[in-house]
Design a protein around this motif. Structure first.
Motif, mmCIF file in Angstrom:
data_model
loop_
_atom_site.group_PDB
_atom_site.id
_atom_site.type_symbol
_atom_site.label_atom_id
_atom_site.label_comp_id
_atom_site.label_asym_id
_atom_site.label_seq_id
_atom_site.Cartn_x
_atom_site.Cartn_y
_atom_site.Cartn_z
ATOM 1 N N PRO A 226 0.815 -1.223 0.000
ATOM 2 C CA PRO A 226 0.000 0.000 0.000
ATOM 3 C C PRO A 226 0.844 1.267 0.000
ATOM 4 C CG PRO A 226 -0.096 -1.065 2.143
ATOM 5 C CD PRO A 226 0.581 -2.025 1.217
ATOM 6 N N GLY A 227 2.054 1.199 0.543
ATOM 7 C CA GLY A 227 2.936 2.362 0.513
ATOM 8 C C GLY A 227 3.366 2.702 -0.905
ATOM 9 N N LEU A 228 3.632 1.660 -1.707
ATOM 10 C CA LEU A 228 3.997 1.893 -3.106
ATOM 11 C C LEU A 228 2.834 2.532 -3.863
ATOM 12 C CD1 LEU A 228 5.808 -1.517 -3.777
ATOM 13 C CD2 LEU A 228 6.860 0.698 -3.275
ATOM 14 N N ALA A 229 1.611 2.062 -3.574
ATOM 15 C CA ALA A 229 0.430 2.665 -4.209
ATOM 16 C C ALA A 229 0.237 4.103 -3.737
ATOM 17 C CB ALA A 229 -0.803 1.832 -3.890
ATOM 18 N N TRP A 230 0.497 4.349 -2.461
ATOM 19 C CA TRP A 230 0.345 5.698 -1.909
ATOM 20 C C TRP A 230 1.320 6.665 -2.567
ATOM 21 C CZ3 TRP A 230 0.701 6.920 4.082
ATOM 22 C CH2 TRP A 230 0.121 8.186 4.307
ATOM 23 N N LEU A 231 2.534 6.198 -2.869
ATOM 24 C CA LEU A 231 3.487 7.047 -3.578
ATOM 25 C C LEU A 231 2.921 7.474 -4.931
ATOM 26 C CD1 LEU A 231 6.922 5.299 -2.883
ATOM 27 C CD2 LEU A 231 6.160 7.538 -2.041
ATOM 28 N N ASN A 232 2.231 6.574 -5.601
ATOM 29 C CA ASN A 232 1.610 6.925 -6.891
ATOM 30 C C ASN A 232 0.540 7.987 -6.707
ATOM 31 O OD1 ASN A 232 3.220 5.023 -8.162
ATOM 32 N ND2 ASN A 232 1.663 3.424 -8.079
ATOM 33 N N VAL A 233 -0.243 7.886 -5.636
ATOM 34 C CA VAL A 233 -1.265 8.894 -5.367
ATOM 35 C C VAL A 233 -0.623 10.240 -5.071
ATOM 36 C CG1 VAL A 233 -3.107 9.560 -3.747
ATOM 37 C CG2 VAL A 233 -2.995 7.219 -4.621
ATOM 38 N N TRP A 234 0.462 10.235 -4.303
ATOM 39 C CA TRP A 234 1.195 11.492 -4.055
ATOM 40 C C TRP A 234 1.676 12.113 -5.362
ATOM 41 C CZ3 TRP A 234 1.327 14.535 -0.048
ATOM 42 C CH2 TRP A 234 1.119 14.042 1.240
ATOM 43 N N GLN A 235 2.222 11.278 -6.244
ATOM 44 C CA GLN A 235 2.730 11.795 -7.510
ATOM 45 C C GLN A 235 1.597 12.363 -8.374
ATOM 46 O OE1 GLN A 235 5.655 12.323 -8.531
ATOM 47 N NE2 GLN A 235 7.041 11.052 -7.326
ATOM 48 N N ALA A 236 0.453 11.686 -8.384
ATOM 49 C CA ALA A 236 -0.694 12.190 -9.140
ATOM 50 C C ALA A 236 -1.187 13.501 -8.548
ATOM 51 C CB ALA A 236 -1.814 11.150 -9.144
ATOM 52 N N ASP A 237 -1.218 13.579 -7.224
ATOM 53 C CA ASP A 237 -1.651 14.803 -6.547
ATOM 54 C C ASP A 237 -0.700 15.952 -6.849
ATOM 55 O OD1 ASP A 237 -2.859 16.616 -4.890
ATOM 56 O OD2 ASP A 237 -2.408 15.578 -3.024
ATOM 57 N N ARG A 238 0.598 15.673 -6.824
ATOM 58 C CA ARG A 238 1.605 16.722 -7.033
ATOM 59 C C ARG A 238 1.665 17.176 -8.482
ATOM 60 N NH1 ARG A 238 6.534 17.017 -8.978
ATOM 61 N NH2 ARG A 238 6.551 14.779 -9.415
ATOM 62 N N SER A 239 1.604 16.203 -9.427
ATOM 63 C CA SER A 239 1.818 16.529 -10.838
ATOM 64 C C SER A 239 0.538 16.820 -11.601
ATOM 65 C CB SER A 239 2.544 15.364 -11.520
ATOM 66 O OG SER A 239 1.698 14.221 -11.595
ATOM 67 N N HIS B 19 -1.080 14.477 -13.094
ATOM 68 C CA HIS B 19 -1.122 13.514 -14.197
ATOM 69 C C HIS B 19 -1.803 12.222 -13.743
ATOM 70 C CE1 HIS B 19 1.243 16.135 -16.618
ATOM 71 N NE2 HIS B 19 2.358 15.989 -15.921
ATOM 72 N N ALA B 20 -2.876 11.842 -14.438
ATOM 73 C CA ALA B 20 -3.616 10.626 -14.087
ATOM 74 C C ALA B 20 -2.811 9.366 -14.356
ATOM 75 C CB ALA B 20 -4.921 10.574 -14.873
ATOM 76 N N PHE B 21 -1.755 9.480 -15.142
ATOM 77 C CA PHE B 21 -0.897 8.328 -15.451
ATOM 78 C C PHE B 21 -0.483 7.575 -14.192
ATOM 79 C CE2 PHE B 21 3.675 7.357 -15.162
ATOM 80 C CZ PHE B 21 3.746 6.230 -15.987
ATOM 81 N N VAL C 82 -12.218 14.069 -4.147
ATOM 82 C CA VAL C 82 -13.091 15.245 -4.000
ATOM 83 C C VAL C 82 -12.409 16.518 -4.475
ATOM 84 C CG1 VAL C 82 -14.341 16.684 -2.330
ATOM 85 C CG2 VAL C 82 -14.339 14.180 -2.082
ATOM 86 N N HIS C 83 -11.145 16.687 -4.143
ATOM 87 C CA HIS C 83 -10.465 17.971 -4.385
ATOM 88 C C HIS C 83 -9.384 17.901 -5.468
ATOM 89 C CE1 HIS C 83 -12.478 19.874 -1.042
ATOM 90 N NE2 HIS C 83 -12.088 18.916 -0.219
ATOM 91 N N GLY C 84 -9.202 16.748 -6.087
ATOM 92 C CA GLY C 84 -8.099 16.609 -7.029
ATOM 93 C C GLY C 84 -8.400 17.074 -8.437
ATOM 94 N N GLY C 85 -9.649 17.438 -8.722
ATOM 95 C CA GLY C 85 -9.997 17.866 -10.073
ATOM 96 C C GLY C 85 -9.759 16.787 -11.111
ATOM 97 N N LEU C 86 -10.034 15.545 -10.751
ATOM 98 C CA LEU C 86 -9.752 14.425 -11.646
ATOM 99 C C LEU C 86 -10.807 14.319 -12.741
ATOM 100 C CD1 LEU C 86 -8.930 11.691 -8.961
ATOM 101 C CD2 LEU C 86 -7.289 13.040 -10.278
ATOM 102 N N GLY C 87 -10.364 13.976 -13.926
ATOM 103 C CA GLY C 87 -11.300 13.595 -14.980
ATOM 104 C C GLY C 87 -11.705 12.144 -14.779
ATOM 105 N N TRP C 88 -12.447 11.601 -15.757
ATOM 106 C CA TRP C 88 -12.900 10.222 -15.625
ATOM 107 C C TRP C 88 -11.738 9.243 -15.585
ATOM 108 C CZ3 TRP C 88 -17.214 8.648 -13.752
ATOM 109 C CH2 TRP C 88 -18.357 9.430 -13.859
ATOM 110 N N ILE D 78 -11.215 6.804 -12.354
ATOM 111 C CA ILE D 78 -11.215 5.344 -12.478
ATOM 112 C C ILE D 78 -9.881 4.780 -11.991
ATOM 113 C CG2 ILE D 78 -11.310 3.417 -14.106
ATOM 114 C CD1 ILE D 78 -13.260 5.133 -15.774
ATOM 115 N N GLY D 79 -8.786 5.436 -12.370
ATOM 116 C CA GLY D 79 -7.478 4.996 -11.904
ATOM 117 C C GLY D 79 -7.366 5.049 -10.389
ATOM 118 N N LEU D 80 -7.944 6.096 -9.783
ATOM 119 C CA LEU D 80 -7.925 6.221 -8.327
ATOM 120 C C LEU D 80 -8.739 5.107 -7.675
ATOM 121 C CD1 LEU D 80 -6.949 8.023 -5.951
ATOM 122 C CD2 LEU D 80 -9.148 9.229 -6.133
#
Length: 390
Positions: A28-41, A43-45, A109-115, A119-121
């Motif tokens: 879960p820590g590795l997945a959390w790093l991806n969420v941090w990167q998406a939040d910071r950048s 990028h939904a990638f 809620v606050h990330g301004g994510l598109g679809w 879905i990735g989240l």
């Protein structure tokens, strides 16, 4: 005088996977790093990396690294189970899981994510909360009361707290029988199995608690009902997140929970597909044995799943800790780790083509020995007769 030959002292046994188990605890820590990167950048990638790892990279590594059928020496099992390092690795999962869930809820809620991002989240957070059911499974089988309570806490984000009751007291008693909602039948698609296991597991858990409490002179709606206790944890968690982030977070929580729950159920589908315990002359089912669970020794998926794939030993010794689970030669073997079979299980023709012949080989072509979906029996009888050259 002839020289005396001294036999070399055998090297002491050590667990070569000791530190590799951190892959499970840190998942879960590795997945959390991806969420941090998406939040910071923005990028939904980043939110699609975990699904790619689960459905592509882990199966590929399983194929490249092969199997590990080595068992710990029996003389070392007690010391191995008493080593607190493995408990630390197990517990490491829990704060990382909740950190990921809270951050993911905020981002929804606050990330301004598109679809694509949303879905990735869902796949990232729900994927880890689905894998967390395995952590809860490991904790829930232990004797220590605090571990069993923590098991229910881990189940809260995926809203599947009744699993604690049904799995321990229902599935382990009825495994590999037609009466078990968590044992898939030969010829039963995953999509037919899913509603049967979800509703059947829910009914069974409630019935088990109803019976237990009635034996104490209590009604089913008493606060001691372990289903109600577990569901209350989910209600408190979700209510706290709604109070923090507003009602907009609720769709995300529900969708990720549904995805996580189906991850558990697709693994259930794989674990006992078509396998059946035979009835004795007294009408009782034989004792659960290694041949009643599909096993896999593929290295990478086992390291990510706390040895869940050594499922036969788990059913023989439910309280045995993950690091000490053993391989049995007589257990039927899967062609891949669980990760490599998830997508196959979603496509019934592919699944039947891959697994039905393995069930047939396991039972020597005798359909009466398999756990068969009633509506599929006539079709399977014809297919098995053709396969046997009849």
């Amino acid at each position: 005088m002839a020289a005396t030959l001294i036999a070399p002292t055998p090297a002491p046994w050590r667990d070569t996977k000791r530190h590799a188990w951190l892959l499970s605890g840190c998942f879960p820590g590795l997945a959390w790093l991806n969420v941090w990167q998406a939040d910071r950048s923005g990028h939904a990638f980043w939110l699609w990396l975990l699904p790619a790892v689960m459905y592509t990279l882990i199966p590929l590594l399983d194929a490249l690294l092969g199997e590990d059928r080595a068992n710990p020496p029996e003389a070392q099992v007690a010391a191995l189970e008493g080593d607190r390092w493995y408990l630390f690795v197990l517990l490491l999962f829990v704060p990382l899981q909740f950190g990921l869930t809270l951050h993911g809820a905020w981002l929804a809620v606050h990330g301004g994510l598109g679809w694509a991002g949303f879905i990735g989240l869902v796949l990232t957070v729900g994927g880890i909360n689905g894998v967390a059911i395995n952590t809860a499974h490991e904790l829930g089988h232990k004797h220590a009361a605090w571990e069993r309570w923590l098991s229910r806490v881990v189940l809260a984000p995926v809203a599947y707290g009744h699993f604690f009751v049904e799995h321990n007291r229902g599935h382990h008693r009825r495994v590999a029988t037609p009466e078990d909602p968590a044992s898939a039948r030969l010829g039963e698609s995953f999509w037919a199995f899913l509603p049967r296991t979800v509703l059947g597991g829910l009914r069974s858990a409630w019935h088990l608690e109803h019976q237990r409490l009635a034996g104490r002179g209590l009604g089913p709606w008493h606060w001691r009902n372990e289903c109600l206790q577990a569901w209350a944890m989910t209600v408190l968690l979700y209510a706290g997140l709604v109070a923090w982030l507003g009602w907009a977070v609720l769709p995300f929580l529900l969708v990720q929970a549904a995805y996580g729950a189906q991850l558990l159920e697709v693994v259930n589908y794989i674990e006992h597909y078509g396998l059946l315990r035979q009835r004795g002359a007294d009408g009782r089912y034989e004792r659960c044995a290694p041949e009643h669970s599909w096993n896999s020794n593929h290295r990478m998926s086992n390291l990510f799943l706390y040895h869940l794939q050594r499922h036969s030993d788990h059913h023989a010794h439910p309280a045995r800790r993950y690091q000490a689970l053993r391989h049995f030669e007589q257990a039927p073997q899967l062609p891949s780790g669980y990760a490599g079979l998830l997508l196959v299980a979603y496509v019934p023709p592919l699944w039947y083509r891959l697994m039905d012949r393995r069930v047939r080989a396991h039972y020597g072509g005798d359909l009466t020995r398999a756990n068969v979906q009633p509506g599929a029996r006539a079709r399977l009888a014809r297919e098995w007769e053709v396969a046997q050259g009849g």
